[in-house]
Design a protein around this motif. Structure first.
Motif, mmCIF file in Angstrom:
data_model
loop_
_atom_site.group_PDB
_atom_site.id
_atom_site.type_symbol
_atom_site.label_atom_id
_atom_site.label_comp_id
_atom_site.label_asym_id
_atom_site.label_seq_id
_atom_site.Cartn_x
_atom_site.Cartn_y
_atom_site.Cartn_z
ATOM 1 N N GLY A 27 -59.751 -5.089 79.946
ATOM 2 C CA GLY A 27 -59.848 -3.520 79.937
ATOM 3 C C GLY A 27 -59.252 -2.939 81.035
ATOM 4 N N LEU A 31 -55.460 -1.869 78.517
ATOM 5 C CA LEU A 31 -55.750 -0.323 78.142
ATOM 6 C C LEU A 31 -55.569 0.660 78.629
ATOM 7 C CD1 LEU A 31 -59.494 -1.371 76.496
ATOM 8 C CD2 LEU A 31 -57.183 -1.303 75.284
ATOM 9 N N LYS A 32 -55.233 1.707 78.076
ATOM 10 C CA LYS A 32 -54.907 2.909 78.881
ATOM 11 C C LYS A 32 -56.330 3.606 79.221
ATOM 12 C CE LYS A 32 -50.884 4.054 75.948
ATOM 13 N NZ LYS A 32 -50.475 3.987 74.714
ATOM 14 N N SER A 34 -57.709 6.446 78.557
ATOM 15 C CA SER A 34 -58.625 7.166 77.590
ATOM 16 C C SER A 34 -59.219 5.711 76.315
ATOM 17 C CB SER A 34 -57.827 7.972 76.657
ATOM 18 O OG SER A 34 -56.724 7.275 76.017
ATOM 19 N N GLU A 35 -58.634 4.576 76.486
ATOM 20 C CA GLU A 35 -59.159 3.710 75.772
ATOM 21 C C GLU A 35 -60.155 2.808 76.485
ATOM 22 O OE1 GLU A 35 -55.420 1.605 75.213
ATOM 23 O OE2 GLU A 35 -54.937 2.856 73.248
ATOM 24 N N ARG A 36 -60.393 3.039 77.746
ATOM 25 C CA ARG A 36 -61.126 2.088 78.388
ATOM 26 C C ARG A 36 -62.523 2.714 78.288
ATOM 27 N NH1 ARG A 36 -58.090 2.266 83.901
ATOM 28 N NH2 ARG A 36 -56.366 0.661 83.239
ATOM 29 N N SER A 38 -66.170 3.060 77.015
ATOM 30 C CA SER A 38 -66.697 1.962 76.256
ATOM 31 C C SER A 38 -67.064 2.630 74.814
ATOM 32 C CB SER A 38 -68.146 1.766 76.754
ATOM 33 O OG SER A 38 -68.787 0.615 76.125
ATOM 34 N N ALA A 40 -64.399 3.288 72.462
ATOM 35 C CA ALA A 40 -63.230 3.986 72.211
ATOM 36 C C ALA A 40 -62.399 2.906 71.369
ATOM 37 C CB ALA A 40 -62.388 4.373 73.146
ATOM 38 N N VAL A 41 -62.175 1.768 72.033
ATOM 39 C CA VAL A 41 -61.509 0.521 71.359
ATOM 40 C C VAL A 41 -62.421 -0.595 71.151
ATOM 41 C CG1 VAL A 41 -59.878 -1.146 71.470
ATOM 42 C CG2 VAL A 41 -59.384 1.240 72.360
ATOM 43 N N LEU A 42 -63.227 -0.646 72.243
ATOM 44 C CA LEU A 42 -64.158 -2.122 72.198
ATOM 45 C C LEU A 42 -65.432 -1.761 73.014
ATOM 46 C CD1 LEU A 42 -64.326 -5.196 71.587
ATOM 47 C CD2 LEU A 42 -63.507 -5.277 73.666
ATOM 48 N N ASN A 43 -66.663 -2.005 72.662
ATOM 49 C CA ASN A 43 -67.909 -1.750 73.425
ATOM 50 C C ASN A 43 -67.806 -2.724 74.540
ATOM 51 O OD1 ASN A 43 -70.461 -0.878 74.328
ATOM 52 N ND2 ASN A 43 -71.394 -1.922 72.437
#
Length: 170
Positions: A27, A31-32, A34-36, A38, A40-43
């Motif tokens: 994490g 990840l960028k 914005s992707e961090r 919770s 957005a990409v992974l909980n």
């Protein structure tokens, strides 16, 4: 039978701790920004808190199995005095309490949604550029306390890894 249960518990605990550490690093570095968040990409909150709680449960089971094996007591209900001795009079108990404390902190941080430590440093940099020195001092103080905690964690991990060396060679 109890040796294989102890080995399986230790293996599961190591897998859980590796998963917890690896997810946190993924994490942070994979990840960028914005992707961090919770979800957005992974909980991340759920996974980090879940693996920390699973680590606590596995640690408790490992303590019970180790105490039963070392004391020779066959009845689970009679382990009370042996557990107390194991926790307060052995290095295993001290490291167990330290592990539970660290896992509890990880679970609480994950559940409360605390920001990554580097965010405080970026906030301090932005605040200095904007001329808000009070905010910058607060962010720097927070960043330094997190870094001091990281140093203590690293020293604890180094000490723990140092205890594994003699066991591996023996």
């Amino acid at each position: 039978m109890s040796e294989s249960v102890g080995i399986a518990l230790r293996f599961a605990l190591y897998l859980d701790l590796m998963l917890l550490f690896g997810m946190g690093l993924f994490g942070l570095y994979g990840l960028k920004a914005s992707e961090r968040l919770s979800g957005a990409v992974l909980n991340f909150k759920g996974w980090l808190a879940g693996t920390a709680l699973l680590g606590m449960l596995l640690s408790m089971a490992s303590l019970l199995v180790m105490t039963r094996a070392m004391s020779g007591e066959q009845e689970w209900q009679a382990l009370g005095p042996h557990l107390q001795m194991m926790l307060w009079q052995t290095e295993f108990g001290l490291t167990w309490m330290l592990r539970i404390g660290v896992l509890l902190v990880v679970a609480l941080v994950a559940l409360t949604g605390a920001m990554w430590p580097s965010a405080s440093l970026w906030l301090a940099t932005w605040a200095v550029e904007a001329g808000q020195y009070t905010l910058a001092c607060r962010a720097l103080r927070r960043s330094l306390s997190v870094e001091f905690g990281a140093v203590l964690l690293i020293l604890g991990l180094v000490a723990w890894l140092g205890t594994l060396g003699p066991m591996a060679s023996g």
